[in-house]
Design a protein around this motif. Structure first.
Motif, PDB file in Angstrom:
ATOM      1  N   ARG A 340       0.827  -1.211   0.000  1.00 49.46           N
ATOM      2  CA  ARG A 340       0.000   0.000   0.000  1.00 49.46           C
ATOM      3  C   ARG A 340       0.862   1.261   0.000  1.00 49.46           C
ATOM      4  O   ARG A 340       0.636   2.190  -0.781  1.00 49.46           O
ATOM      5  CB  ARG A 340      -0.906  -0.013   1.237  1.00 49.46           C
ATOM      6  N   GLU A 341       1.880   1.273   0.873  1.00 47.77           N
ATOM      7  CA  GLU A 341       2.719   2.469   0.967  1.00 47.77           C
ATOM      8  C   GLU A 341       3.515   2.684  -0.315  1.00 47.77           C
ATOM      9  O   GLU A 341       3.715   3.817  -0.756  1.00 47.77           O
ATOM     10  CB  GLU A 341       3.650   2.353   2.180  1.00 47.77           C
ATOM     11  N   GLY A 346       3.789   6.144  -5.346  1.00 48.64           N
ATOM     12  CA  GLY A 346       3.762   6.272  -6.797  1.00 48.64           C
ATOM     13  C   GLY A 346       4.457   5.146  -7.549  1.00 48.64           C
ATOM     14  O   GLY A 346       4.577   5.193  -8.779  1.00 48.64           O
ATOM     15  N   TYR A 347       4.894   4.119  -6.837  1.00 49.60           N
ATOM     16  CA  TYR A 347       5.556   3.001  -7.522  1.00 49.60           C
ATOM     17  C   TYR A 347       4.534   2.125  -8.232  1.00 49.60           C
ATOM     18  O   TYR A 347       3.442   1.877  -7.711  1.00 49.60           O
ATOM     19  CB  TYR A 347       6.306   2.111  -6.528  1.00 49.60           C
ATOM     20  N   ASN A 348       4.918   1.622  -9.390  1.00 45.68           N
ATOM     21  CA  ASN A 348       4.179   0.565 -10.062  1.00 45.68           C
ATOM     22  C   ASN A 348       4.790  -0.733  -9.540  1.00 45.68           C
ATOM     23  O   ASN A 348       5.965  -1.030  -9.800  1.00 45.68           O
ATOM     24  CB  ASN A 348       4.376   0.721 -11.578  1.00 45.68           C
ATOM     25  N   VAL A 349       4.032  -1.517  -8.780  1.00 46.58           N
ATOM     26  CA  VAL A 349       4.650  -2.624  -8.041  1.00 46.58           C
ATOM     27  C   VAL A 349       4.268  -3.988  -8.593  1.00 46.58           C
ATOM     28  O   VAL A 349       3.254  -4.145  -9.273  1.00 46.58           O
ATOM     29  CB  VAL A 349       4.278  -2.595  -6.537  1.00 46.58           C
ATOM     30  N   VAL A 372       6.049 -15.279   3.428  1.00 44.74           N
ATOM     31  CA  VAL A 372       6.809 -14.091   3.004  1.00 44.74           C
ATOM     32  C   VAL A 372       6.076 -13.413   1.858  1.00 44.74           C
ATOM     33  O   VAL A 372       5.602 -14.076   0.932  1.00 44.74           O
ATOM     34  CB  VAL A 372       8.240 -14.477   2.553  1.00 44.74           C
ATOM     35  N   LYS A 373       5.988 -12.110   1.921  1.00 44.91           N
ATOM     36  CA  LYS A 373       5.439 -11.302   0.822  1.00 44.91           C
ATOM     37  C   LYS A 373       6.481 -10.247   0.468  1.00 44.91           C
ATOM     38  O   LYS A 373       6.940  -9.513   1.340  1.00 44.91           O
ATOM     39  CB  LYS A 373       4.148 -10.627   1.292  1.00 44.91           C
ATOM     40  N   LEU A 374       6.866 -10.202  -0.789  1.00 42.52           N
ATOM     41  CA  LEU A 374       7.855  -9.210  -1.222  1.00 42.52           C
ATOM     42  C   LEU A 374       7.213  -8.253  -2.222  1.00 42.52           C
ATOM     43  O   LEU A 374       6.384  -8.659  -3.049  1.00 42.52           O
ATOM     44  CB  LEU A 374       9.061  -9.897  -1.870  1.00 42.52           C
ATOM     45  N   VAL A 375       7.612  -6.995  -2.153  1.00 43.50           N
ATOM     46  CA  VAL A 375       7.102  -5.961  -3.047  1.00 43.50           C
ATOM     47  C   VAL A 375       8.270  -5.404  -3.859  1.00 43.50           C
ATOM     48  O   VAL A 375       9.272  -4.971  -3.283  1.00 43.50           O
ATOM     49  CB  VAL A 375       6.437  -4.825  -2.236  1.00 43.50           C
ATOM     50  N   PHE A 376       8.154  -5.471  -5.178  1.00 40.09           N
ATOM     51  CA  PHE A 376       9.211  -4.981  -6.068  1.00 40.09           C
ATOM     52  C   PHE A 376       8.680  -3.857  -6.955  1.00 40.09           C
ATOM     53  O   PHE A 376       7.478  -3.798  -7.237  1.00 40.09           O
ATOM     54  CB  PHE A 376       9.683  -6.115  -7.002  1.00 40.09           C
ATOM     55  N   GLU A 377       9.590  -3.011  -7.434  1.00 40.95           N
ATOM     56  CA  GLU A 377       9.186  -2.073  -8.471  1.00 40.95           C
ATOM     57  C   GLU A 377       9.143  -2.822  -9.792  1.00 40.95           C
ATOM     58  O   GLU A 377      10.091  -3.519 -10.162  1.00 40.95           O
ATOM     59  CB  GLU A 377      10.157  -0.892  -8.587  1.00 40.95           C
ATOM     60  N   ARG A 378       8.045  -2.702 -10.498  1.00 39.91           N
ATOM     61  CA  ARG A 378       7.921  -3.293 -11.824  1.00 39.91           C
ATOM     62  C   ARG A 378       8.916  -2.585 -12.741  1.00 39.91           C
ATOM     63  O   ARG A 378       9.120  -1.381 -12.624  1.00 39.91           O
ATOM     64  CB  ARG A 378       6.499  -3.064 -12.316  1.00 39.91           C
ATOM     65  N   GLY A 379       9.517  -3.333 -13.628  1.00 38.34           N
ATOM     66  CA  GLY A 379      10.456  -2.690 -14.541  1.00 38.34           C
ATOM     67  C   GLY A 379      11.877  -2.874 -14.041  1.00 38.34           C
ATOM     68  O   GLY A 379      12.597  -3.754 -14.502  1.00 38.34           O
ATOM     69  N   THR A 380      12.277  -2.106 -13.034  1.00 43.91           N
ATOM     70  CA  THR A 380      13.631  -2.285 -12.491  1.00 43.91           C
ATOM     71  C   THR A 380      13.759  -3.606 -11.743  1.00 43.91           C
ATOM     72  O   THR A 380      14.846  -4.157 -11.643  1.00 43.91           O
ATOM     73  CB  THR A 380      14.003  -1.183 -11.484  1.00 43.91           C
TER      74      THR A 380
END
Lengths: 448, 448
Positions: A340-341, A346-349, A372-380
């Motif tokens: 959420r944060e 403004g990240y596309n996750v 485990v839940k991981l959040v990444f920036e899409r693209g990079t």
């Protein structure tokens, strides 16, 4: 006039760590720590006074840690700082010269301006042994406890206060769920479920309108009109930087009202550093102001401040919040940003999840689930955050994730991360949650 | 002729993970896994069959993991590979075409050429359910067990075989201490102390000259002349890459006799990949051959091989060994290089140590000591390795250290690492072992 090389103001986690760090980095310097408290409480241990460890006396930082590191201790309060001539004045009238000064004055609990908030048996969470002892005494006489605020303090107090007591506990939370400033909704829901199973009532999306009673609290009136019986109230709605001393001598504050510091933990005065809850913070991710206050962050800032006192050695790259707690027997932890944060920033996750037992085969003793839940920036593909829930090894696994965040590791880096596994300690190498959550994020990207 | 996109040879950790990784990365490809075993054992779980989980049936990898990932399973043995026309031939006479082939044929235990080694009741550690069941049956009849080799297999078997049994166990180790190929001497000494407290006899710096008996083993004769009574012997002296199939079809082997692969896990044949125990490995630190064989490394290599099958996506940067085990109730773990190994590789090292309880305050339940030792290169300050001993959260803490090694973090990076702490999960933030061990390394450099 007495003169020392380094004076540290404040005796909690930040002050102690700044003093020790200075001792390690500058062994020839004299270090004085001044604090007003006779005894120092372990800050994160305070909720456990009310259940697990049975009393504030069991939750103290021993002064031996100062003696061992050749740090002089003075119990007194600093009332003024003479910045030009570099000396401090104490409540007892002493003047003490310094070469470098470290402000580690911590934070104070926020008392909301709710009508009736100053009644008897309404408590905040103060780092004060005798105040906490009074709180414990009152708790042992209490039948109906209302906790205002369902963040970490609220959730941990609720979990501890129920232990070995017949007591009705109600948590009133403004947001949709408890712990929602930290975790994503799915984890919050599990946390609430655990609290409810233990008989704790949670009233969410609700505010307190006033406290009822005369001198002594008798109830809580909610904005919805509902009234709760209460012979004790604990306010756990956060804390504010304690900047009284700094403001008094003209040091600037930042946007979140902490003492303004640069990346080296220096204030506007070259000879004065600040660290811990009293210091302004910025986010590791975007440099924006952050009002997170954590003991772990405080000691990190102190390790930077202490090392930089006589020459810049370390840079503060900004705050990566790492939270953990245990409710019932289930650990909850987060490093960096929640989904959420991240979206709010403004990240596309892209998200990956994985769960498995923390032992293998599952007949091994102490087997518990670990998710485990991981959040990444899409693209990079760069990791932004991680959340862990379940077994108690979560407390260290979240630090592995924090290292990944600090080093800006990508989905691929983490999926092929050289982890170790063992039947009696972790998931199987096939099912290892950290690497597999990264793989699931990759898979989810493939499907888009 | 049946034809599939991807054929994986071998059904243990490497084979399963390669197949799943292929499925995740190339969802449209058909994947066939061929293995000769009806049932697959969890490799690292094998010692626990003999004590904690009570039998090989309790230590199996469920085939459901293959079904769930839409991987076809064939129980058969591959006898030949036709590399030009790309098909395999099985023992049952089937020919199956492939586009890409993954060799995950694992390793076989080393049987030393010691006189008498083929006698009855002398066992190696085979990944074979009925063989292990025979071993367990024999163990339950045994009064005097001799374990040859005091590495992980030897130490874990000794610890498990003693459980719920009246049995005399003796471990014979060639080196100065048990576990000495992995840990520094101080940790080995603690490990041995624990084994001895449990009544296990350790005979170090000693070799086996011959096994005594006629058809059935009755004793062990040592090089010193000493004779040990034995009605059962377990050989735990390591394993060798199983390269029979690969060699048979002309694939090259590397210096440690594993199947030669490039950084993408490709063999000399572009359409054949190899991963896990059967594949040649090089060190992350200096690119030199490494004969470490670990299930965790196997799955890591499989995550690289599986992702690279139809286009290079991942590079193997080399082996960072991450080991962990539990003896008695104490965990031991290492990532990267021990101090001794770093010195052998020519590094000028600086070491930092820190220990503290894994909970705070120490009255919290489940409090256990946890000790961290970090090894850095002097000058660059880059971390080369870490060792952890004590509480079971070591199993995840060692993975945080592995992340630090992988990212070449320095003393300063680690000392100011954004860790999280919690009373019920970790050491206090003031005493957090990982950051403090880095600080102690800095301090030790200062003193030089």
């Amino acid at each position: 006039m007495k003169k020392v090389d380094v004076t540290v103001v404040g005796g909690s986690a930040a002050g102690i760590t700044a003093a020790i760090t200075c001792r390690r980095h500058y062994p020839e310097k004299s270090v004085l720590l001044i604090r007003k408290e006779k005894q120092v409480l372990i800050p994160c241990g305070i909720p456990y006074i009310f259940g697990t460890v049975e009393g504030p006396d069991k939750n103290l930082v021993p002064d031996a840690v100062l003696e061992k590191n050749d740090i002089e201790l003075l119990i007194d309060e600093i009332t003024d700082i003479e910045r030009t001539d570099r000396f401090v004045t104490t409540a007892n009238g002493e003047n003490i010269g310094y070469e470098k000064l470290v402000l580690a004055t911590g934070s104070v609990p926020i008392i909301p301006p709710i009508p009736g908030v100053d009644m008897k048996n309404i408590f905040v969470v103060k780092k004060d042994v005798s105040y906490l002892q009074q709180m414990l005494n009152q708790l042992n006489r209490t039948s109906n406890l209302v906790i205002v605020g369902g963040g970490f303090i609220g959730a941990e107090f609720a979990d501890e206060c129920r232990k070995n007591r017949h007591i009705k506990i109600t948590v009133v939370e403004m947001l949709l769920h408890c712990l929602m400033l930290t975790f994503d909704e799915d984890l919050c829901a599990v946390a609430e479920e655990i609290e409810k199973e233990q008989g704790i009532e949670i009233i969410a999306t609700e505010k307190v309108e006033s406290f009822l009673g005369n001198d002594t609290v008798k109830g809580v009136k909610l904005a919805s009109g509902r009234e709760l019986e209460a012979d004790m109230v604990i306010l756990g709605i956060g804390c504010a930087a304690n900047t009284k001393l700094a403001e008094g001598v003209g040091l600037e504050l930042g946007l979140t009202k902490g003492i303004q510091v640069n990346r080296y933990m220096q204030t506007g005065d070259d000879n004065i550093f600040a660290c811990g809850d009293c210091a302004e913070k910025v986010s590791f991710f975007d440099g924006k102001p952050s009002n997170l206050k954590l003991a772990s962050t405080a000691t990190r800032e102190s390790r930077i401040a202490g090392a930089n006192l006589f020459g810049v050695r370390r840079i503060n790259e900004g705050m990566i919040g790492v939270f953990s707690t245990v409710l019932g027997d289930t650990a909850f932890a987060l490093a960096g940003l929640s989904e959420r944060e991240a979206k709010q920033k403004g990240y596309n996750v892209v998200v990956g999840k994985s769960e498995a037992p923390n032992r293998h085969p599952s007949g091994m003793p102490e087997t518990a689930n670990l998710k485990v839940k991981l959040v990444f920036e899409r693209g990079t593909g760069i990791i932004l955050g991680g959340q862990v829930m379940g077994a108690k090894s979560s407390g260290e696994l979240i630090n592995a994730i924090s290292a990944c965040i600090h080093e800006k590791m990508t989905i691929d880096n983490i999926a092929t991360f050289p982890m170790g596994t063992h039947p009696a300690l972790t998931a199987s190498p096939i099912a290892y949650q950290l690497t597999n959550a990264a793989e699931m994020a990759f898979k989810s990207m493939q499907l888009d």
